[in-house]
Write a protein that holds these residues in place. Structure first.
Motif, PDB file in Angstrom:
ATOM      1  N   ASP A   9       2.392  -3.041  18.654  1.00 54.97           N
ATOM      2  CA  ASP A   9       1.062  -2.439  18.561  1.00 54.97           C
ATOM      3  C   ASP A   9       1.071  -0.940  18.829  1.00 54.97           C
ATOM      4  O   ASP A   9       0.027  -0.292  18.738  1.00 54.97           O
ATOM      5  CB  ASP A   9       0.104  -3.120  19.549  1.00 54.97           C
TER       6      ASP A   9
ATOM      7  N   LEU B  42       5.394  -6.101   6.078  1.00 50.43           N
ATOM      8  CA  LEU B  42       5.296  -7.497   6.499  1.00 50.43           C
ATOM      9  C   LEU B  42       3.901  -8.083   6.324  1.00 50.43           C
ATOM     10  O   LEU B  42       3.742  -9.210   5.851  1.00 50.43           O
ATOM     11  CB  LEU B  42       5.741  -7.636   7.959  1.00 50.43           C
ATOM     12  N   LYS B  43       2.874  -7.327   6.697  1.00 49.77           N
ATOM     13  CA  LYS B  43       1.514  -7.885   6.645  1.00 49.77           C
ATOM     14  C   LYS B  43       1.042  -8.137   5.217  1.00 49.77           C
ATOM     15  O   LYS B  43       0.085  -8.887   4.996  1.00 49.77           O
ATOM     16  CB  LYS B  43       0.530  -6.949   7.359  1.00 49.77           C
ATOM     17  N   SER B  44       1.728  -7.513   4.245  1.00 50.54           N
ATOM     18  CA  SER B  44       1.289  -7.628   2.850  1.00 50.54           C
ATOM     19  C   SER B  44       1.998  -8.709   2.056  1.00 50.54           C
ATOM     20  O   SER B  44       1.620  -8.997   0.925  1.00 50.54           O
ATOM     21  CB  SER B  44       1.480  -6.283   2.131  1.00 50.54           C
TER      22      SER B  44
ATOM     23  N   GLY C  81       2.922 -11.831   3.557  1.00 49.99           N
ATOM     24  CA  GLY C  81       2.598 -13.136   4.090  1.00 49.99           C
ATOM     25  C   GLY C  81       3.710 -13.873   4.794  1.00 49.99           C
ATOM     26  O   GLY C  81       3.746 -15.113   4.786  1.00 49.99           O
TER      27      GLY C  81
ATOM     28  N   TYR D  17       5.640  -1.587  14.361  1.00 45.60           N
ATOM     29  CA  TYR D  17       4.334  -1.123  13.882  1.00 45.60           C
ATOM     30  C   TYR D  17       4.436  -0.652  12.431  1.00 45.60           C
ATOM     31  O   TYR D  17       3.616  -1.017  11.580  1.00 45.60           O
ATOM     32  CB  TYR D  17       3.828   0.015  14.772  1.00 45.60           C
TER      33      TYR D  17
ATOM     34  N   ASP E  94       5.330 -16.195  11.252  1.00 41.62           N
ATOM     35  CA  ASP E  94       5.942 -15.698  12.488  1.00 41.62           C
ATOM     36  C   ASP E  94       7.383 -16.164  12.635  1.00 41.62           C
ATOM     37  O   ASP E  94       8.249 -15.417  13.119  1.00 41.62           O
ATOM     38  CB  ASP E  94       5.133 -16.157  13.710  1.00 41.62           C
TER      39      ASP E  94
ATOM     40  N   ASN F 174       5.374  -3.549   9.935  1.00 40.22           N
ATOM     41  CA  ASN F 174       4.196  -4.407   9.754  1.00 40.22           C
ATOM     42  C   ASN F 174       3.217  -3.754   8.786  1.00 40.22           C
ATOM     43  O   ASN F 174       2.707  -4.380   7.861  1.00 40.22           O
ATOM     44  CB  ASN F 174       3.496  -4.649  11.088  1.00 40.22           C
ATOM     45  N   ARG F 175       2.953  -2.474   9.011  1.00 36.98           N
ATOM     46  CA  ARG F 175       1.992  -1.721   8.193  1.00 36.98           C
ATOM     47  C   ARG F 175       2.469  -1.600   6.747  1.00 36.98           C
ATOM     48  O   ARG F 175       1.680  -1.804   5.815  1.00 36.98           O
ATOM     49  CB  ARG F 175       1.812  -0.337   8.807  1.00 36.98           C
TER      50      ARG F 175
END
Length: 249
Positions: free
Chosen positions: A77, A91-93, A95, A84, A98, A87-88
């Motif tokens: 975070d 990874l977050k895009s 799917g 961070y 965990d 992820n940005r």
């Protein structure tokens, strides 16, 4: 042994080629174990991978992602941390679940035990199928700074002054960067495939040195000359000082 060298006209073409390498691996081995870097160099590659995923041209549903390195003291975070940024940017895009993501916890109470945790997981997975790397101005790979022994797995490092200074670009205000935690040189050498990405004029001398002799811990990027399956993906500027004929590229 000179790694394979592929030079592209610009950053965008280099990034697309890097994404194609990742997608080709996934097509061949959907459950591949892939170690990818954070930072500015791989952003274009991530953009291409996200686009391919959204178009249904890349399937990340079975692969395992392993993070390359992290600043000690920072977590996912915290702006500027490796977790961070990746992820940005990626990874977050796509799917990933965990249980598909293995990353250093820079805030771990004992970073040395954190290294043991990562080493154990990577070993149990059978090692890395692919590791993608950037390269520092001091020749570091991941956070393996000049002087790092070749026989290291994941370890804690005292950051080189060059890294402390250049690392500030990832933060909106001055950050205290003293130590890092990183995949080791042995992880790099034992990965089935290693790809180094570099772009821009500021990396031209770095790449020239990485492909020169001697192969030495004083300039960690030279170790890729010892890798059995390494490739340098470069834009024209980063590759401008390489003295090879077209048959070598």
């Amino acid at each position: 042994m000179i790694p394979k060298i592929s030079i592209y006209p610009d950053y965008e073409a280099m990034s697309l080629a890097a994404a194609d390498r990742v997608i080709a691996l996934l097509n061949h081995k959907p459950d591949a174990v892939i170690c990818l870097p954070s930072g500015s160099t791989p952003v274009g590659m991530f953009r291409e991978l996200v686009s391919a995923s959204q178009k249904g041209n890349a399937d990340f549903s079975r692969c395992i992602f392993v993070g390359l390195d992290e600043w000690v003291g920072l977590g996912g975070d915290d702006e500027g941390s490796g977790r961070y940024m990746i992820n940005r940017d990626f990874l977050k895009s796509v799917g990933l679940k965990d249980n598909q993501v293995i990353f250093f916890d820079g805030k771990a109470r004992d970073p040395y035990l954190e290294c043991e945790r990562i080493n154990k997981i990577v070993s149990e997975l059978g090692g890395l199928d692919l590791i993608v790397l950037g390269v520092g101005l001091n020749g570091h790979l991941a956070l393996n700074e000049p002087g790092t022994a070749w026989n290291t797995y994941a370890h804690v490092v005292e950051l080189d002054e060059v890294t402390k200074v250049t690392g500030q670009k990832y933060f909106s205000k001055t950050a205290v960067l003293e130590k890092g935690i990183t995949m080791g040189i042995r992880h790099i050498l034992e990965a089935k495939t290693a790809i180094l990405l570099a772009n821009g004029n500021q990396k031209a001398k770095v790449i020239q040195r990485a492909l020169s002799f001697p192969v030495t811990p004083a300039f960690p990027a030279t170790v890729l000359q010892n890798h059995l399956n390494a490739e340098f993906l470069l834009d024209r500027e980063a590759g401008s000082l390489i003295d090879w004929t077209s048959e070598n590229i």
